[in-house]
Design an enzyme around this catalytic site. Structure first.
Site, mmCIF file in Angstrom:
data_model
loop_
_atom_site.group_PDB
_atom_site.id
_atom_site.type_symbol
_atom_site.label_atom_id
_atom_site.label_comp_id
_atom_site.label_asym_id
_atom_site.label_seq_id
_atom_site.Cartn_x
_atom_site.Cartn_y
_atom_site.Cartn_z
ATOM 1 N N HIS A 7 4.694 47.176 -12.593
ATOM 2 C CA HIS A 7 4.975 47.899 -13.825
ATOM 3 C C HIS A 7 5.014 46.937 -15.000
ATOM 4 C CE1 HIS A 7 9.077 46.605 -12.746
ATOM 5 N NE2 HIS A 7 9.337 46.676 -14.037
ATOM 6 N N HIS A 62 -1.240 40.047 -25.041
ATOM 7 C CA HIS A 62 -1.374 41.469 -25.332
ATOM 8 C C HIS A 62 -1.536 42.257 -24.045
ATOM 9 C CE1 HIS A 62 -5.608 40.170 -25.073
ATOM 10 N NE2 HIS A 62 -5.922 41.438 -24.796
ATOM 11 N N GLU A 108 -4.563 46.500 -26.722
ATOM 12 C CA GLU A 108 -6.018 46.572 -26.810
ATOM 13 C C GLU A 108 -6.478 47.816 -26.058
ATOM 14 O OE1 GLU A 108 -9.990 44.049 -25.354
ATOM 15 O OE2 GLU A 108 -7.987 43.288 -24.896
#
Length: 132
Positions: A7, A62, A108
């Site tokens: 997760h 990211h 993204e």
């Protein structure tokens, strides 16, 4: 032995604002929420929002979300209408939109996968790249 990614948890300053962004803007499914967090999912990805004080990022760290190429243009056009903020212009293989969530987490939206990225590197390798 590790078998995959379990997760992702991110810290958010305003649970309701982030819950709205991740469910209504990005399309994740909300499962539960409590005073200090919420559990969401996207496909098989378990995603947790945890209340706290987010740290601003200034590096390339990211989270990238997958999208089929045929849906990329319509999805990113819809995101643009919401006033999302971009943090980078795509210069790599595959279509990508680099955006910020309400707390400035760098995200993204990417149409491509590891196989397509590696294939593109055969013709235009990164500086100092070594195949393993």
């Amino acid at each position: 032995m590790l078998s995959g990614l379990n997760h992702i948890t991110i810290t958010v300053s305003d649970l309701e604002r982030s819950l709205h962004f991740y469910t209504h803007t990005l399309g994740m499914k909300a499962h539960v929420k409590w005073n200090q967090g919420a559990y969401l999912s996207l496909g098989s990805l378990w995603f947790c929002l945890s209340c706290g004080t987010p740290c601003p990022k200034t590096d390339y760290t990211h989270i990238a979300f997958d999208i089929p190429a045929e849906h990329f243009t319509a999805f990113t056009a819809r995101l643009a209408l919401t006033g999302i903020r971009e943090w980078k212009v795509n210069r790599s293989e595959g279509a990508s939109l680099y955006l910020l969530d309400p707390d400035g987490h760098q995200l993204e939206i990417h149409a491509g996968d590891l196989k397509s990225r590696l294939e593109s590197l055969k013709s235009v390798p990164y500086t100092g790249m070594e195949w393993l």
